[in-house]
Each structure stands twice: as C-alpha cells, then as structure tokens.
Scaffold this active site. Sequence first.
Site, PDB file in Angstrom:
ATOM      1  N   ASP A 204       0.795  -1.219   0.118  1.00 32.86           N
ATOM      2  CA  ASP A 204      -0.093  -0.029   0.056  1.00 32.86           C
ATOM      3  C   ASP A 204       0.916   1.078  -0.171  1.00 32.86           C
ATOM      4  OD1 ASP A 204      -1.713   2.218   0.759  1.00 32.86           O
ATOM      5  OD2 ASP A 204      -3.034   0.888   1.380  1.00 32.86           O
ATOM      6  N   HIS A 205       1.113   1.540  -1.227  1.00 31.41           N
ATOM      7  CA  HIS A 205       2.380   2.880  -1.167  1.00 31.41           C
ATOM      8  C   HIS A 205       2.082   4.063  -0.300  1.00 31.41           C
ATOM      9  CE1 HIS A 205      -0.456   4.421  -4.674  1.00 31.41           C
ATOM     10  NE2 HIS A 205      -0.048   5.466  -4.008  1.00 31.41           N
ATOM     11  N   HIS A 267      -5.997   2.746   1.119  1.00 27.70           N
ATOM     12  CA  HIS A 267      -5.115   3.838   1.433  1.00 27.70           C
ATOM     13  C   HIS A 267      -5.922   4.317   2.826  1.00 27.70           C
ATOM     14  CE1 HIS A 267      -3.023   3.043  -1.929  1.00 27.70           C
ATOM     15  NE2 HIS A 267      -3.649   3.602  -2.896  1.00 27.70           N
TER      16      HIS A 267
HETATM   17  N1  LIG Z   1       0.800   2.457 -12.743  1.00 29.91           N
HETATM   18  C1  LIG Z   1       0.693   3.122 -11.610  1.00 29.91           C
HETATM   19  O1  LIG Z   1       1.022   4.180 -11.418  1.00 29.91           O
HETATM   20  C2  LIG Z   1       0.106   2.307 -10.569  1.00 29.91           C
HETATM   21  C3  LIG Z   1      -0.161   2.741  -9.072  1.00 29.91           C
HETATM   22  C4  LIG Z   1      -0.279   2.006  -8.223  1.00 29.91           C
HETATM   23  C5  LIG Z   1      -0.779   0.810  -8.327  1.00 29.91           C
HETATM   24  N2  LIG Z   1      -0.863   0.140  -9.524  1.00 29.91           N
HETATM   25  C6  LIG Z   1      -1.031  -1.113  -9.896  1.00 29.91           C
HETATM   26  O2  LIG Z   1       0.183  -1.930 -10.309  1.00 29.91           O
HETATM   27  C7  LIG Z   1      -0.399  -2.829 -10.979  1.00 29.91           C
HETATM   28  C8  LIG Z   1       0.148  -2.873 -12.483  1.00 29.91           C
HETATM   29  O3  LIG Z   1      -0.144  -1.594 -12.897  1.00 29.91           O
HETATM   30  P1  LIG Z   1       0.402  -0.791 -14.605  1.00 29.91           P
HETATM   31  O4  LIG Z   1      -0.190   0.391 -14.699  1.00 29.91           O
HETATM   32  O5  LIG Z   1       1.837  -1.045 -14.695  1.00 29.91           O
HETATM   33  O6  LIG Z   1      -0.391  -1.860 -15.422  1.00 29.91           O
HETATM   34  P2  LIG Z   1      -0.222  -1.855 -17.191  1.00 29.91           P
HETATM   35  O7  LIG Z   1       0.565  -0.678 -17.529  1.00 29.91           O
HETATM   36  O8  LIG Z   1      -1.251  -2.416 -17.540  1.00 29.91           O
HETATM   37  O9  LIG Z   1       0.948  -3.132 -17.281  1.00 29.91           O
HETATM   38  C9  LIG Z   1       0.479  -4.563 -17.163  1.00 29.91           C
HETATM   39  C10 LIG Z   1       1.815  -5.475 -17.249  1.00 29.91           C
HETATM   40  O10 LIG Z   1       1.181  -6.890 -17.436  1.00 29.91           O
HETATM   41  C11 LIG Z   1       1.724  -7.465 -18.497  1.00 29.91           C
HETATM   42  N3  LIG Z   1       0.885  -8.466 -18.830  1.00 29.91           N
HETATM   43  C12 LIG Z   1      -0.341  -8.446 -19.105  1.00 29.91           C
HETATM   44  N4  LIG Z   1      -1.028  -9.793 -19.337  1.00 29.91           N
HETATM   45  C13 LIG Z   1       0.066 -10.551 -19.184  1.00 29.91           C
HETATM   46  C14 LIG Z   1       0.616 -11.937 -19.490  1.00 29.91           C
HETATM   47  N5  LIG Z   1      -0.823 -12.808 -19.672  1.00 29.91           N
HETATM   48  N6  LIG Z   1       1.380 -12.528 -19.316  1.00 29.91           N
HETATM   49  C15 LIG Z   1       2.514 -11.682 -18.978  1.00 29.91           C
HETATM   50  N7  LIG Z   1       2.504 -10.305 -18.776  1.00 29.91           N
HETATM   51  C16 LIG Z   1       1.129  -9.808 -19.026  1.00 29.91           C
HETATM   52  C17 LIG Z   1       1.653  -6.224 -19.587  1.00 29.91           C
HETATM   53  O11 LIG Z   1       2.730  -6.968 -20.514  1.00 29.91           O
HETATM   54  P3  LIG Z   1       2.674  -6.249 -22.011  1.00 29.91           P
HETATM   55  O12 LIG Z   1       2.778  -4.921 -22.050  1.00 29.91           O
HETATM   56  O13 LIG Z   1       4.068  -6.925 -22.596  1.00 29.91           O
HETATM   57  O14 LIG Z   1       1.669  -6.995 -22.635  1.00 29.91           O
HETATM   58  C18 LIG Z   1       2.167  -5.290 -18.800  1.00 29.91           C
HETATM   59  O15 LIG Z   1       3.873  -5.025 -18.516  1.00 29.91           O
HETATM   60  C19 LIG Z   1      -1.859  -3.090 -11.066  1.00 29.91           C
HETATM   61  O16 LIG Z   1      -2.410  -3.785 -10.100  1.00 29.91           O
HETATM   62  C20 LIG Z   1      -2.087  -1.613 -10.670  1.00 29.91           C
HETATM   63  O17 LIG Z   1      -3.443  -1.388  -9.932  1.00 29.91           O
HETATM   64  C21 LIG Z   1      -0.204   0.790 -10.553  1.00 29.91           C
END
Ligand SMILES: NC(=O)c1ccc[n+]([C@@H]2O[C@H](COP(=O)([O-])OP(=O)(O)OC[C@H]3O[C@@H](n4cnc5c(N)ncnc54)[C@H](OP(=O)(O)O)[C@@H]3O)[C@@H](O)[C@H]2O)c1
Length: 520
Positions: A204-205, A267
Amino acid sequence: MSQSQVVVNPLQEGLRSERAGEPCAMVILGAHGDLTKRKLLPALYALFTQDLLPPGFCVVGLSRTQMTDEQFRTSMEESIHKYASDLKFDNESWERFASCVYYRSANFGSPGGFGELPALLSELETKHGTRGNNVFYCSTSPSLYMSIVDRISESGLGTRKAGTNAPWPRIIVEKPFGTNLETALELDEHIHSAFAESQVFRIDHYLGKETVQNIMVLRFANAIFEPLWNRNHIDHIQITNAETLGVEGRGSYYEEAGNMRDMIQNHMLQLVALTAMEPPISMDAEATRDEKAKVMRAMRPVDLNNIDKYVVRGQYTKGWINGQEVPGYREEKDVSPTSTTETFTALKLYIDNWRWAGVPFYVRSGKRLAKSVTEIAIEFKKAPLKLFAQSFGEDEDAFGPNVLVLNIQPDEGISLKFATKQPGPVTRLRWLSMDFKYGTAFGVRSPSAYERLVHDCIMGDSTLFARTDFVESSWKLISPILDKWQDPDCPPLDEYPSGSWGPESSDRLLGAEGRKWRLL
Ligand SMILES: NC(=O)c1ccc[n+]([C@@H]2O[C@H](COP(=O)([O-])OP(=O)(O)OC[C@H]3O[C@@H](n4cnc5c(N)ncnc54)[C@H](OP(=O)(O)O)[C@@H]3O)[C@@H](O)[C@H]2O)c1
C-alpha cells in the site's frame, strides 16, 4: 551487485550501515507496464545509488512483449530520465546497475508460461550471488495474480523447506487486493498455497510516504500529543484525499474499481488505523500490525438501513480545472455513458473502543476535485472563548478550534493551528499556523514510497505492508456497502461538477452534526 565510489548523504550513513539486505533477485512480473517505468525501476536505481541494495542482487523483468535485455535496459533508462528527474543520474553508475538487469518474455496466463525463468534464475544465482532468494513483484492487472502464483508453484519457486540458510521466496502484491471480501479471501488462500504469510508483502504505497510513517513518531515519540489523542479532547477527525486528475486513460480499470475499491478500502483505511491505533509494544512488524488490526475490528459496521447518513457517493460531470474545461466521467475513454461507478466517496466512521467512542472519522476521496491534496486533520474540541468575546463579537464560530494537520501530499509536513493575539492596544484574536515542511526542514531528498517499500521487502521487514487480517476486516466493512449500492432502494449516485469539492450530499454528512469539511 557491488557499489563503490557512491556519494552518500552523511545523514543517510547510519541508515545505510543498519540496513543491508540479504542477496536476492527481484523478479518484476509485468515489467513492460506503467508501474515498472514510473516507480519500480526508478526506485531500484535510487536504492543502488545510495548503496542500499544487497551485495548479491539482480533484476529480472517479465511480460508478454518481446524484448532483448539491451532494449529493456534502454527503455528503463529513458523512464528514469522521464519520471525520476529528482534522482542524480550518472552514466557510470547506470551502466553498473543496468549490467544486472535482465528481461524475458512470458505469458503468466498459461501453464509453462514462465518459460526459461527458472533456468535464468539459477544462472543468475551463480553469476550475481543471489543465493537463490527471489522477490516476485506482481505488477500486472490483479486478474493475473492467481495465475502468477500457479506459475511460481509449478516452477518450484514457491515456499522452500524450513532452515535458516534455505533460500526464500517473497511475493509483493499490488492493490487492489480482491474486489470484495469473497475474492480477497480466495486470493489470500491461493497465495498461501505457495507462500507463508511472512513471505507475503501486500503493498500500500501510502504507507511508504514519510508523513505517514511520521504519524507514529509524532504520536508516540512526543509527550505533548498523546494525552490529548482521545475522545476527551478531539471533536472529530477529517481525512481527505482530493485529486484534480480524472481517470487519465485508465477508464476500463476505474469502471471495475471505482473510488471505494481504489482508495478507501486500502489507503484511506490504513490512514484511519494509523491515526487511531494504540501504541504498539515495540516497532516490530507484528506488534504494529496487531494494533492496526484491532482498530479495524473495533470499527462499527455502517448502518445499511440509514446508509445516506454514513456514506455518500458521487460522480464527476464536466467542469473546469485550473482554467481548462474537462469532460465528465461518462465522457471519458472506455467508460460507459450510463456508468454508475463512483469517482467520489465520503464516509462517516466510528471506532467503538475506549479511546474513540463517539468521535466521528470523516473520510473523503475523489477525482476531479478543486485541488490535489491529501491530509489528516485532527480537530480538537473548542476552548470556551467567552473571555475574548469582544474580539470577535457574536461570531464565535469564526474562531477555533485548534487543528493539527498532517499533510501527506503534495507538501509533506505538519501544521498546528492556534490562537494568538494580534499586535496592538486591544486584544484581537488571530488564528495562525505553525508549520513544518519535510522539503525544507531536513535539506535531504525524501525517498519515494516505492523506494522505501521495495527496500523493506528486500530486508524482510513487513511493518509497512498490509497483513491478511487487516485486508479481511477492511473488506468486511466495505463489501456490504458495495452490495447495498446495487440495491434499487439505495439512494442513487450524486453528481458533482469537476473542479468542485464533491456532491452537496457530502456537506450534509457533516452539516447534520453542525460540522463542516475543512476549506482546503
Ligand atoms: N501505474 C501506476 O502508477 C500504479 C500505481 C499503483 C498501483 N498500480 C497497480 O500496479 C499493477 C500494474 O499496473 P500498471 O499500471 O503497470 O499496469 P499496465 O501498464 O497495464 O501493465 C501490465 C503489465 O502486465 C503485463 N501482462 C499483461 N498480461 C500478461 C500476461 N498474460 N502474461 C505476461 N504479462 C502480462 C503487460 O505486458 P505487455 O505490456 O508486454 O503486454 C504489462 O507489462 C496494477 O495492479 C495496478 O493497480 C499501478
């Protein structure tokens, strides 16, 4: 990975020697995603430049996209320049860091989808001295978490035999942890099939932010606050998380999550627990988490028959933010034009224990509000001000009460509002505030929340991560409200224009008790 010739701020020297973690490989699952670019790789590089990574360390990124190690390293270098401009970057240290960063393509959704990862990890164990310890960071959509655990289990990379020198696996799970009580329990059970609870780090950042960690120090290292920190002196507590941003292209995620799952369940409830908890018997992870869990157990379930007196939900319509016209939620990309997803929530919560009986905790969180700010405000009971009546005529309401504000973002710090005499021949009261700001007080860069949390996980310190019982009780509070919202008899969603402070019904939540939200 070894780091020499690194200039470390003298203030961090103590921290550095105290906190050298065990060797390990950090396996980022979802390494082509947004979180890795914006937060994770910058955090790891920042730890490297401060000599806070263990001597045997490497990073392995996995996701579907095909890329070579070199392409991944180049894209991560670009991300650090783009998203971590506060970091001191130098080519020489980057080259040394990047030489320990690897990438492989994988598909977490199908059996055998880890491909050559197990072989690569054993090769890296010899090459970088990771001793076979692995941290798996789940940075994908939550729908993949169970499949990831399956892949870890089938590759034999899950829980190892007991023994002090046996290699360990750990798993970091991003929010949201489940979508309701049932799915959270199911996910927990699945994770526990491959990891012991002590190996699970539910991130939980918010808990990695300096001001949030300072809540405990403020409360328990100072003699002046704790005697006042109870129902005898505190009128109520307001916790606000306001964002001017909308869903920023993440419409499909937000449609499923909504504000309650995205912000309140994790949060905001963590902030309530830290504000309300009893002093732990030590700074040990379990002692701290025990006290937070007790707060959650003492939280009164919301009266669903009178839900409008306890919970308000809203959705933004078009409006103006910083002089720019912005669309309504239903006009956003990947959002249904008839969506009933909440982008704003306000709650009145009670903690039925000796310390807090009768003290409301008002919590609000929303998107496209007038200002971006997160704070915890402790409003004390008013002093009897009759003595100074001539100073403000009949308008006693214009004065007081004392408020202690813990600013979490954007300017991390603390301020205390109190009455003073305005200089001059007559006694006139003025409310002033005594401010402390992290940015200026210490003259050192504050570590990012991810820097702190990733480092803690490498250290095996789970104090700042959510324990299973906290997650379960938070869902026990939130799930019935989410279910009730599906009920046709439930009061409908209220709209609010972008750039406002949420729906009017949110003001009524406090107004009914003669209170007001703070003007921020
Ligand atoms: N982004 C933020 O700032 C943030 C902040 C707090 C929490 N979060 C949490 O962090 C998590 C990730 O968020 P994100 O924003 O980074 O998501 P994202 O940009 O959608 O990235 C998802 C990643 O998962 C990979 N992926 C999807 N399906 C896959 C599969 N079947 N096999 C292997 N790899 C797969 C994608 O790979 P490809 O791109 O190669 O397809 C991509 O690298 C989520 O739970 C989100 O709620 C994110």
